[in-house]
Design a protein around this motif. Structure first.
Motif, PDB file in Angstrom:
ATOM      1  N   ALA A 185       0.911  -1.190   0.119  1.00 31.25           N
ATOM      2  CA  ALA A 185      -0.138   0.006   0.026  1.00 31.25           C
ATOM      3  C   ALA A 185       0.950   1.270  -0.068  1.00 31.25           C
ATOM      4  CB  ALA A 185      -0.988   0.298   1.279  1.00 31.25           C
ATOM      5  N   GLN A 186       0.697   2.067  -0.903  1.00 29.65           N
ATOM      6  CA  GLN A 186       1.383   3.258  -0.860  1.00 29.65           C
ATOM      7  C   GLN A 186       1.099   4.230   0.093  1.00 29.65           C
ATOM      8  OE1 GLN A 186       1.274   5.138  -4.812  1.00 29.65           O
ATOM      9  NE2 GLN A 186       1.426   3.094  -6.069  1.00 29.65           N
TER      10      GLN A 186
ATOM     11  N   ASP B   4     -13.381  -0.252  -3.329  1.00 31.38           N
ATOM     12  CA  ASP B   4     -12.197   0.161  -2.349  1.00 31.38           C
ATOM     13  C   ASP B   4     -12.355  -0.739  -1.227  1.00 31.38           C
ATOM     14  OD1 ASP B   4     -11.594   2.418  -4.246  1.00 31.38           O
ATOM     15  OD2 ASP B   4     -13.524   3.142  -3.633  1.00 31.38           O
ATOM     16  N   ILE B   5     -11.492  -0.478  -0.408  1.00 32.95           N
ATOM     17  CA  ILE B   5     -11.238  -1.244   1.058  1.00 32.95           C
ATOM     18  C   ILE B   5     -11.051  -0.199   2.173  1.00 32.95           C
ATOM     19  CG2 ILE B   5      -9.724  -2.754   2.538  1.00 32.95           C
ATOM     20  CD1 ILE B   5      -8.877  -3.980   0.019  1.00 32.95           C
ATOM     21  N   VAL B   6     -11.691  -0.408   3.226  1.00 31.74           N
ATOM     22  CA  VAL B   6     -11.952   0.631   4.335  1.00 31.74           C
ATOM     23  C   VAL B   6     -11.397  -0.261   5.277  1.00 31.74           C
ATOM     24  CG1 VAL B   6     -13.075   2.147   5.850  1.00 31.74           C
ATOM     25  CG2 VAL B   6     -13.527   2.089   3.490  1.00 31.74           C
ATOM     26  N   PHE B   7     -10.429   0.236   6.383  1.00 36.87           N
ATOM     27  CA  PHE B   7      -9.987  -0.680   7.479  1.00 36.87           C
ATOM     28  C   PHE B   7      -9.773   0.333   8.633  1.00 36.87           C
ATOM     29  CE2 PHE B   7      -6.163   0.949   5.371  1.00 36.87           C
ATOM     30  CZ  PHE B   7      -5.395   1.231   6.552  1.00 36.87           C
ATOM     31  N   SER B   8      -9.937  -0.401  10.024  1.00 31.93           N
ATOM     32  CA  SER B   8      -9.707   0.151  11.135  1.00 31.93           C
ATOM     33  C   SER B   8      -8.798  -0.613  12.066  1.00 31.93           C
ATOM     34  CB  SER B   8     -11.205   0.204  12.012  1.00 31.93           C
ATOM     35  OG  SER B   8     -11.466  -1.309  12.276  1.00 31.93           O
TER      36      SER B   8
ATOM     37  N   TRP C  85      -8.793   4.144   4.314  1.00 33.84           N
ATOM     38  CA  TRP C  85      -9.246   3.670   3.054  1.00 33.84           C
ATOM     39  C   TRP C  85      -8.233   3.591   1.919  1.00 33.84           C
ATOM     40  CZ3 TRP C  85     -10.941   5.469  -2.003  1.00 33.84           C
ATOM     41  CH2 TRP C  85     -10.811   6.732  -2.166  1.00 33.84           C
ATOM     42  N   LEU C  86      -8.475   2.408   1.076  1.00 31.65           N
ATOM     43  CA  LEU C  86      -7.576   2.301   0.115  1.00 31.65           C
ATOM     44  C   LEU C  86      -8.226   2.029  -1.306  1.00 31.65           C
ATOM     45  CD1 LEU C  86      -5.584  -0.995   1.637  1.00 31.65           C
ATOM     46  CD2 LEU C  86      -5.018   1.387   1.718  1.00 31.65           C
ATOM     47  N   SER C  87      -7.586   3.000  -2.267  1.00 28.50           N
ATOM     48  CA  SER C  87      -8.133   2.879  -3.433  1.00 28.50           C
ATOM     49  C   SER C  87      -7.087   2.116  -4.373  1.00 28.50           C
ATOM     50  CB  SER C  87      -8.423   4.401  -4.177  1.00 28.50           C
ATOM     51  OG  SER C  87      -7.134   5.186  -3.979  1.00 28.50           O
ATOM     52  N   ARG C  88      -7.651   1.659  -5.638  1.00 29.19           N
ATOM     53  CA  ARG C  88      -6.381   1.012  -6.611  1.00 29.19           C
ATOM     54  C   ARG C  88      -6.683   1.758  -7.925  1.00 29.19           C
ATOM     55  NH1 ARG C  88      -9.076  -3.138  -9.539  1.00 29.19           N
ATOM     56  NH2 ARG C  88     -11.065  -3.527  -8.519  1.00 29.19           N
ATOM     57  N   ARG C  89      -5.708   1.584  -8.570  1.00 24.73           N
ATOM     58  CA  ARG C  89      -5.548   1.965 -10.189  1.00 24.73           C
ATOM     59  C   ARG C  89      -5.412   0.829 -11.039  1.00 24.73           C
ATOM     60  NH1 ARG C  89      -1.555   7.091  -9.026  1.00 24.73           N
ATOM     61  NH2 ARG C  89      -0.377   5.171  -7.727  1.00 24.73           N
ATOM     62  N   LYS C  90      -4.955  -0.315 -10.514  1.00 29.82           N
ATOM     63  CA  LYS C  90      -4.691  -1.426 -11.355  1.00 29.82           C
ATOM     64  C   LYS C  90      -5.538  -2.457 -10.982  1.00 29.82           C
ATOM     65  CE  LYS C  90       0.007  -0.202 -12.727  1.00 29.82           C
ATOM     66  NZ  LYS C  90       1.402  -0.776 -12.795  1.00 29.82           N
ATOM     67  N   GLY C  91      -5.395  -3.727 -11.092  1.00 33.61           N
ATOM     68  CA  GLY C  91      -6.001  -4.985 -10.588  1.00 33.61           C
ATOM     69  C   GLY C  91      -5.946  -5.175  -8.990  1.00 33.61           C
ATOM     70  N   VAL C  92      -6.847  -5.955  -8.742  1.00 36.53           N
ATOM     71  CA  VAL C  92      -6.794  -6.092  -7.265  1.00 36.53           C
ATOM     72  C   VAL C  92      -5.523  -6.696  -6.747  1.00 36.53           C
ATOM     73  CG1 VAL C  92      -7.822  -7.769  -5.197  1.00 36.53           C
ATOM     74  CG2 VAL C  92      -9.329  -6.531  -7.041  1.00 36.53           C
TER      75      VAL C  92
ATOM     76  N   ALA D  34      -3.241   4.666   0.071  1.00 40.59           N
ATOM     77  CA  ALA D  34      -4.046   4.825   1.310  1.00 40.59           C
ATOM     78  C   ALA D  34      -4.418   6.282   1.627  1.00 40.59           C
ATOM     79  CB  ALA D  34      -2.948   4.498   2.477  1.00 40.59           C
ATOM     80  N   HIS D  35      -5.528   6.413   2.089  1.00 42.37           N
ATOM     81  CA  HIS D  35      -6.276   7.820   2.313  1.00 42.37           C
ATOM     82  C   HIS D  35      -6.769   7.839   3.675  1.00 42.37           C
ATOM     83  CE1 HIS D  35      -6.491   8.137  -2.234  1.00 42.37           C
ATOM     84  NE2 HIS D  35      -6.558   6.875  -2.088  1.00 42.37           N
ATOM     85  N   ASP D  36      -6.350   8.941   4.215  1.00 39.10           N
ATOM     86  CA  ASP D  36      -7.007   9.035   5.866  1.00 39.10           C
ATOM     87  C   ASP D  36      -8.490   9.090   5.905  1.00 39.10           C
ATOM     88  OD1 ASP D  36      -6.617   9.175   8.527  1.00 39.10           O
ATOM     89  OD2 ASP D  36      -5.744  11.194   8.506  1.00 39.10           O
ATOM     90  N   ILE D  37      -8.838   8.767   7.043  1.00 33.81           N
ATOM     91  CA  ILE D  37     -10.427   9.069   7.242  1.00 33.81           C
ATOM     92  C   ILE D  37     -10.621   9.649   8.867  1.00 33.81           C
ATOM     93  CG2 ILE D  37     -12.767   7.952   7.845  1.00 33.81           C
ATOM     94  CD1 ILE D  37     -12.090   5.908   5.725  1.00 33.81           C
ATOM     95  N   SER D  38      -9.945   9.146   9.624  1.00 27.35           N
ATOM     96  CA  SER D  38     -10.229   9.454  11.028  1.00 27.35           C
ATOM     97  C   SER D  38      -9.140  10.503  11.680  1.00 27.35           C
ATOM     98  CB  SER D  38     -10.047   8.307  11.941  1.00 27.35           C
ATOM     99  OG  SER D  38      -8.537   7.901  11.936  1.00 27.35           O
ATOM    100  N   GLY D  39      -8.048  10.613  10.935  1.00 27.45           N
ATOM    101  CA  GLY D  39      -6.971  11.471  11.398  1.00 27.45           C
ATOM    102  C   GLY D  39      -6.391  10.796  12.706  1.00 27.45           C
ATOM    103  N   PRO D  40      -5.616  11.688  13.417  1.00 30.35           N
ATOM    104  CA  PRO D  40      -5.163  11.040  14.812  1.00 30.35           C
ATOM    105  C   PRO D  40      -5.948  11.009  15.926  1.00 30.35           C
ATOM    106  CG  PRO D  40      -4.708  13.465  14.523  1.00 30.35           C
ATOM    107  CD  PRO D  40      -5.270  12.797  13.364  1.00 30.35           C
ATOM    108  N   ALA D  41      -7.247  11.394  15.927  1.00 26.20           N
ATOM    109  CA  ALA D  41      -8.128  11.178  17.124  1.00 26.20           C
ATOM    110  C   ALA D  41      -8.485   9.595  17.163  1.00 26.20           C
ATOM    111  CB  ALA D  41      -9.427  11.863  16.780  1.00 26.20           C
ATOM    112  N   GLY D  42      -8.500   9.142  18.404  1.00 23.58           N
ATOM    113  CA  GLY D  42      -9.065   7.807  18.566  1.00 23.58           C
ATOM    114  C   GLY D  42      -7.714   6.772  18.596  1.00 23.58           C
ATOM    115  N   ILE D  43      -8.019   5.775  19.214  1.00 29.67           N
ATOM    116  CA  ILE D  43      -6.879   4.785  19.613  1.00 29.67           C
ATOM    117  C   ILE D  43      -7.352   3.602  19.297  1.00 29.67           C
ATOM    118  CG2 ILE D  43      -5.325   3.654  21.075  1.00 29.67           C
ATOM    119  CD1 ILE D  43      -5.166   6.506  22.637  1.00 29.67           C
ATOM    120  N   LYS D  44      -8.387   2.926  19.697  1.00 32.72           N
ATOM    121  CA  LYS D  44      -9.077   1.598  19.744  1.00 32.72           C
ATOM    122  C   LYS D  44     -10.190   1.453  18.856  1.00 32.72           C
ATOM    123  CE  LYS D  44      -9.591  -2.892  22.126  1.00 32.72           C
ATOM    124  NZ  LYS D  44      -9.682  -3.367  23.388  1.00 32.72           N
TER     125      LYS D  44
END
Length: 413
Positions: free
Chosen positions: A22-23, A333-337, A350-357, A364-374
Motif C-alpha cells: 500500500a503506497q 475500495d477497502i476501508v479498514f480500522s 481507506w485504500l483505492s487502486r488504479r490497477k487490478g486487485v 492509502a487515504h486518511d479518514i479519522s486523522g489522529p483522533a482515537g486509539i482503539k
C-alpha cells in the motif's frame, strides 16, 4: 479429519501468495465526524437492522466498560448528524457483542448480548411489544440464558434457523477458557430460556467473527468465522451437515488461510468481480497490520489463494475491514480500522487502486486523522442521503472514555 486435507491444499496455495504493498497516503483532511453517542465508556462494535421498519438501519452496541447495551434509532438523513434517539435495553457487565433478533417472533425486535469477563453470560433483552414504547427503558426486560452462564467468555452471536424447528436459534462463539463455537437450540416457547439447549460445533481459541453463509453452494447455511488465537486460529468455515442428528455434533472444519497470523474481523466481498465471494480479513503478523484477501477459487469453498496488503506506516494495528466504492469511480475500495492508533497514527483509513486487485497498486487515504486509539467494527452506508458511502464506527480508548459511537461523513459529495 476433513479439515486436514483441506489445510494441506491451502498450504500449497500459500506458497504462491503475492505480497501487495500500500503506497503511503498523501496529506489529507480527516473526514468530518458526527457523534451518535459518547455518554458512557467502551463502545464495542455496531450491529444493524431496521427495527422500526422506517427504511433506515438502526444500531445496537455494547458498552464494555460502561456495562450496558443500547439501541439507537436512525432518525433519517435530515437528522443523522445530530445525536440519535436511544435506549438502554439492559445492564450487561463485560459485554463484547450485541445483535438484533426477534427471538420470540412477536414483531418487536429484541437484542441478544454476549458477555465475557466474570459475567460469562448470554443475555436476551426482550423488546416491548408496543412500538411506541421501544425507547422506554423501563419497558425492556433482560434475562440470562441459564445454560450460558459460567460456560465460557462469550464474544459473538448471530441468529440462524439451524434445525428448521420452532423459532430462530443462536450461533455463538467465545474465547478461552473453554472456547468454542456452537448453537443454542430454541425451544417451542422462545421465552422459556431454561429450555434452551447448547450444542458445540467446534473448538476455538478466540472468536472474532461469525457469519451464516452458504460456503459450498449446497443450499444450506454454513458458518464462516475468524479465530484469533490457539491451534484453530485462521479464517475458516464449518460445514453444515444437513442431517438433523449431525447438526448437534461437531461440524466439519475447513481452513481457508491466515493460520500463521492473528486474525481479527473479516468480511465477504467479490473483490475481483469474478462472480465468487472472496473473504477479506484484518490480520496482524509480527505486530504489524495487514489486510488478507482470500481469493475464492471454486464454488465449493475448498480452494483459496491468499494475498496480503500491508497497512501503511501511519496506521495502527489491524482490527476490521469493509469493502465498498468510496470515491464513486465504479471500483471496489477497502476501508479498514485499527487498534493501537496512538499519537499521530490513524485509526480508520481507506485504500483505492488504479490497477487490478492483485497488482500491488493500492493507495492509502486518511479518514479519522489522529483522533482515537482503539477502533472496532465498521459499516459502510449512506447515512446523510447524498449518494456516497459514509463510515459508521465506534472507538473505546480515546481520553479514557472513547469517542463512542459515530460516523464519518464521506466528502466525495
Amino acid at each position: 479429519m476433513a479439515f486436514r486435507s483441506t489445510y494441506a491444499s491451502v498450504r500449497l496455495l500459500l506458497a504462491v501468495c503475492i505480497a501487495v504493498s500500500a503506497q503511503a497516503a498523501t496529506p489529507e483532511e480527516p473526514w468530518k465526524c458526527h457523534i451518535i453517542d459518547d455518554t458512557t465508556r467502551g463502545a464495542d462494535g455496531v450491529k444493524l437492522a431496521d427495527v422500526n421498519r422506517d427504511g433506515f438501519l438502526d444500531i445496537t452496541t455494547g458498552w464494555e466498560e460502561g456495562g450496558l447495551t443500547r439501541v439507537y434509532l436512525n432518525p433519517g438523513p435530515q437528522k443523522a448528524k445530530d445525536k440519535w434517539p436511544s435506549v438502554t435495553v439492559g445492564q450487561t457487565p463485560s459485554i463484547e457483542d450485541a445483535v438484533f433478533v426477534d427471538l420470540d417472533d412477536d414483531g418487536a425486535v429484541d437484542v441478544v448480548s454476549c458477555c465475557e469477563g466474570d459475567c460469562q453470560s448470554v443475555f436476551v433483552h426482550w423488546a416491548p411489544k408496543n412500538k411506541d414504547e421501544y425507547l422506554q427503558e423501563s419497558k425492556w426486560r433482560s434475562q440470562v440464558i441459564p445454560i450460558s452462564k459460567g460456560m465460557t467468555r462469550w464474544m459473538f452471536c448471530i441468529p440462524l434457523q439451524a434445525d428448521g424447528r420452532f423459532g430462530v436459534d443462536l450461533i455463538a462463539g467465545s474465547k478461552e477458557p473453554n472456547a468454542r463455537i456452537g448453537w443454542f437450540e430454541a425451544p417451542q416457547d422462545a421465552r422459556d430460556l431454561h429450555a434452551y439447549k447448547w450444542h458445540t460445533l467446534s473448538p476455538a481459541g478466540w472468536i472474532m467473527s461469525l457469519a451464516s453463509v452458504d460456503m459450498d453452494s449446497d443450499g444450506d447455511l454454513d458458518i464462516l468465522t475468524s479465530d484469533r488465537k490457539g491451534p484453530m486460529r485462521a479464517c475458516r468455515w464449518l460445514e453444515n451437515p444437513g442431517a438433523a442428528d449431525a447438526l448437534k455434533k461437531e461440524w466439519p472444519n475447513h481452513f481457508m488461510g491466515c493460520r500463521d497470523k492473528e486474525v481479527m474481523f473479516l468480511t465477504q466481498a467479490d473483490i475481483d468481480d469474478d462472480g465468487l465471494q472472496d473473504v477479506l480479513a484484518a490480520v496482524n503478523a509480527n505486530k504489524a497490520g495487514q489486510i488478507a484477501i482470500l481469493r475464492r477459487l471454486d464454488a465449493k469453498g475448498q480452494q483459496w489463494q491468499e494475498y496480503t496488503i500491508p497497512y501503511p506506516e501511519q496506521a495502527g494495528t489491524a482490527k476490521a475491514v469493509a469493502v465498498g466504492d468510496i470515491n464513486l469511480d465504479g471500483v471496489k475500495d477497502i476501508v479498514f480500522s485499527c487498534e493501537n492508533a496512538k499519537g499521530p497514527k490513524s485509526g480508520v483509513m481507506w485504500l483505492s487502486r488504479r490497477k487490478g486487485v492483485f497488482d500491488g497498486d493500492w493507495r492509502a487515504h486518511d479518514i479519522s486523522g489522529p483522533a482515537g486509539i482503539k477502533y472496532d467494527l465498521i459499516e459502510l452506508l449512506d447515512l446523510d442521503g447524498d449518494g456516497d458511502l459514509d463510515v459508521l464506527a465506534c472507538e473505546e480508548q480515546e481520553g479514557g472514555k472513547g469517542l463512542g459511537v459515530f460516523w464519518y461523513e464521506n466528502p466525495c459529495r
